[in-house]
Write a protein that holds these residues in place. Sequence first.
Motif, PDB file in Angstrom:
ATOM      1  N   SER A   1       1.007  -0.997   0.074  1.00  6.72           N
ATOM      2  CA  SER A   1      -0.064   0.003  -0.065  1.00  6.72           C
ATOM      3  C   SER A   1       0.827   1.242  -0.053  1.00  6.72           C
ATOM      4  O   SER A   1       0.599   2.134  -0.489  1.00  6.72           O
ATOM      5  CB  SER A   1      -1.003   0.044   1.206  1.00  6.72           C
ATOM      6  OG  SER A   1      -0.339   0.190   2.281  1.00  6.72           O
ATOM      7  N   GLU A   2       1.999   1.267   0.689  1.00  5.31           N
ATOM      8  CA  GLU A   2       3.045   2.293   0.741  1.00  5.31           C
ATOM      9  C   GLU A   2       3.533   2.525  -0.840  1.00  5.31           C
ATOM     10  O   GLU A   2       3.576   3.546  -1.152  1.00  5.31           O
ATOM     11  CB  GLU A   2       4.212   2.017   1.468  1.00  5.31           C
ATOM     12  CG  GLU A   2       5.047   3.304   1.507  1.00  5.31           C
ATOM     13  CD  GLU A   2       6.587   2.744   1.917  1.00  5.31           C
ATOM     14  OE1 GLU A   2       7.266   3.392   2.888  1.00  5.31           O
ATOM     15  OE2 GLU A   2       6.946   1.941   1.303  1.00  5.31           O
ATOM     16  N   ALA A   3       3.740   1.432  -1.432  1.00  2.00           N
ATOM     17  CA  ALA A   3       4.152   1.670  -2.926  1.00  2.00           C
ATOM     18  C   ALA A   3       3.185   2.009  -3.662  1.00  2.00           C
ATOM     19  O   ALA A   3       3.506   3.102  -4.463  1.00  2.00           O
ATOM     20  CB  ALA A   3       4.585   0.142  -3.360  1.00  2.00           C
TER      21      ALA A   3
ATOM     22  N   VAL B   1       3.381   6.210  -5.093  1.00  2.00           N
ATOM     23  CA  VAL B   1       3.555   6.467  -6.567  1.00  2.00           C
ATOM     24  C   VAL B   1       2.930   7.677  -6.949  1.00  2.00           C
ATOM     25  O   VAL B   1       3.601   8.493  -7.918  1.00  2.00           O
ATOM     26  CB  VAL B   1       3.128   5.305  -7.500  1.00  2.00           C
ATOM     27  CG1 VAL B   1       3.194   5.653  -9.011  1.00  2.00           C
ATOM     28  CG2 VAL B   1       4.215   4.239  -7.209  1.00  2.00           C
ATOM     29  N   MET B   2       1.679   7.827  -6.735  1.00  2.00           N
ATOM     30  CA  MET B   2       1.202   9.130  -6.759  1.00  2.00           C
ATOM     31  C   MET B   2       1.901  10.334  -6.467  1.00  2.00           C
ATOM     32  O   MET B   2       2.293  11.479  -6.991  1.00  2.00           O
ATOM     33  CB  MET B   2      -0.381   9.375  -6.183  1.00  2.00           C
ATOM     34  CG  MET B   2      -1.126   8.250  -7.003  1.00  2.00           C
ATOM     35  SD  MET B   2      -1.610   8.342  -8.540  1.00  2.00           S
ATOM     36  CE  MET B   2      -2.316   9.897  -9.001  1.00  2.00           C
ATOM     37  N   ARG B   3       2.388  10.359  -5.303  1.00  2.00           N
ATOM     38  CA  ARG B   3       3.224  11.465  -4.657  1.00  2.00           C
ATOM     39  C   ARG B   3       4.422  11.539  -5.477  1.00  2.00           C
ATOM     40  O   ARG B   3       4.814  12.801  -6.063  1.00  2.00           O
ATOM     41  CB  ARG B   3       3.609  10.900  -3.374  1.00  2.00           C
ATOM     42  CG  ARG B   3       4.162  11.931  -2.450  1.00  2.00           C
ATOM     43  CD  ARG B   3       3.411  12.737  -1.566  1.00  2.00           C
ATOM     44  NE  ARG B   3       4.134  13.715  -0.913  1.00  2.00           N
ATOM     45  CZ  ARG B   3       4.818  13.416   0.375  1.00  2.00           C
ATOM     46  NH1 ARG B   3       4.154  12.465   1.119  1.00  2.00           N
ATOM     47  NH2 ARG B   3       5.163  14.347   0.930  1.00  2.00           N
TER      48      ARG B   3
ATOM     49  N   LEU C   1       3.598  13.567  -8.542  1.00  2.00           N
ATOM     50  CA  LEU C   1       3.334  14.756  -8.410  1.00  2.00           C
ATOM     51  C   LEU C   1       4.660  15.746  -8.191  1.00  2.00           C
ATOM     52  O   LEU C   1       4.776  16.753  -8.620  1.00  2.00           O
ATOM     53  CB  LEU C   1       2.361  15.163  -7.224  1.00  2.00           C
ATOM     54  CG  LEU C   1       0.980  14.572  -7.360  1.00  2.00           C
ATOM     55  CD1 LEU C   1       0.244  14.678  -5.973  1.00  2.00           C
ATOM     56  CD2 LEU C   1       0.149  15.532  -8.308  1.00  2.00           C
ATOM     57  N   ASP C   2       5.640  15.040  -7.577  1.00  2.00           N
ATOM     58  CA  ASP C   2       6.940  15.706  -7.305  1.00  2.00           C
ATOM     59  C   ASP C   2       7.574  15.648  -8.502  1.00  2.00           C
ATOM     60  O   ASP C   2       8.325  16.811  -8.819  1.00  2.00           O
ATOM     61  CB  ASP C   2       7.947  14.647  -6.525  1.00  2.00           C
ATOM     62  CG  ASP C   2       7.709  14.551  -4.925  1.00  2.00           C
ATOM     63  OD1 ASP C   2       6.723  15.443  -4.463  1.00  2.00           O
ATOM     64  OD2 ASP C   2       7.964  13.923  -4.380  1.00  2.00           O
ATOM     65  N   GLY C   3       7.444  14.834  -9.498  1.00  2.00           N
ATOM     66  CA  GLY C   3       8.024  15.050 -10.763  1.00  2.00           C
ATOM     67  C   GLY C   3       7.762  15.994 -11.562  1.00  2.00           C
ATOM     68  O   GLY C   3       8.454  16.638 -12.256  1.00  2.00           O
ATOM     69  N   TRP C   4       6.649  16.662 -11.233  1.00  2.00           N
ATOM     70  CA  TRP C   4       6.210  17.920 -12.063  1.00  2.00           C
ATOM     71  C   TRP C   4       6.747  19.350 -11.310  1.00  2.00           C
ATOM     72  O   TRP C   4       7.018  20.176 -12.039  1.00  2.00           O
ATOM     73  CB  TRP C   4       4.512  18.025 -11.927  1.00  2.00           C
ATOM     74  CG  TRP C   4       3.863  17.077 -12.695  1.00  2.00           C
ATOM     75  CD1 TRP C   4       4.247  16.638 -14.120  1.00  2.00           C
ATOM     76  CD2 TRP C   4       2.671  16.683 -12.530  1.00  2.00           C
ATOM     77  NE1 TRP C   4       3.257  15.810 -14.254  1.00  2.00           N
ATOM     78  CE2 TRP C   4       2.241  15.907 -13.630  1.00  2.00           C
ATOM     79  CE3 TRP C   4       1.645  16.770 -11.550  1.00  2.00           C
ATOM     80  CZ2 TRP C   4       0.905  15.176 -13.905  1.00  2.00           C
ATOM     81  CZ3 TRP C   4       0.490  16.004 -11.780  1.00  2.00           C
ATOM     82  CH2 TRP C   4       0.150  15.168 -12.702  1.00  2.00           C
TER      83      TRP C   4
END
Length: 249
Positions: free
Chosen positions: A226-228, A232-234, A237-240
């Motif tokens: 569940s952490e994984a 991933v969504m986080r 978002l960081d990537g942007w």
Amino acid sequence: MHTSDSIVIIPTYNEKENMEKIVRAVFSLEKCFHILVIDDGSPDGTADIVKRLMRDEFADRLFLVERTGKLGLGTAYIAGFKWALERDYEYIFEMDADFSHNPNDLPRLYAACHDEGADVSVGSRYITGVNVVNWPMGRVLMSYFASKYVRFVTGISVNDTTAGFVCYRRRVLKTLEFDKIRFKGYAFQIEMKYTAYRIGFKIKEVSVVFVNRKEGTSKMSGGIFSEALFGVMRLRLDGWFRKYPKIKN
């Protein structure tokens, strides 16, 4: 004196059944690898086995860092990465102690970086179908579709993003900002690959067969996945918004 350009980092917690066997398997390879064990205070005496092997046979190529308590897979690897970067290793590996990662594949991961120009080589279960032995079907499906999900969300072109059998060139770990790696469990593996990908490093997958552990107990849990999945969504978002560092040589 056994000198080497490569160190294999093995994080451990209660691995006494496997410890001596995995050390001897790595040291029996034709290519010389060093091993760094990061033990999180195993109550079963794992660290004592490593100390005996260091004292009796492998003082110049087996090393141990002992930590107090279970501090997380990601922090264990980062401690190992920092240790390796303080020394002269050019190729730094992640590997499990339980033989789910076959030591005989280490030279293939090494060759992908040393000979074929990769910055990161990943021992991948999912290049040619699903190369997993003795896993329950539910866990196979969870792992497989987790990797598909990561590829879909992040755009990273790696089939096995949760893989923990990896070789990093020194310059990758010098460039990554460890204090910005936020995950400690299996999402750590995704974050490391995604960050390397966003910085611009070349990642190459090497097909391996993953075998479920025969001895000891698995550390896998639903919480890890569940952490994984939510992490991933986080990451996306960081990537942007995040400014990634320039590659260091």
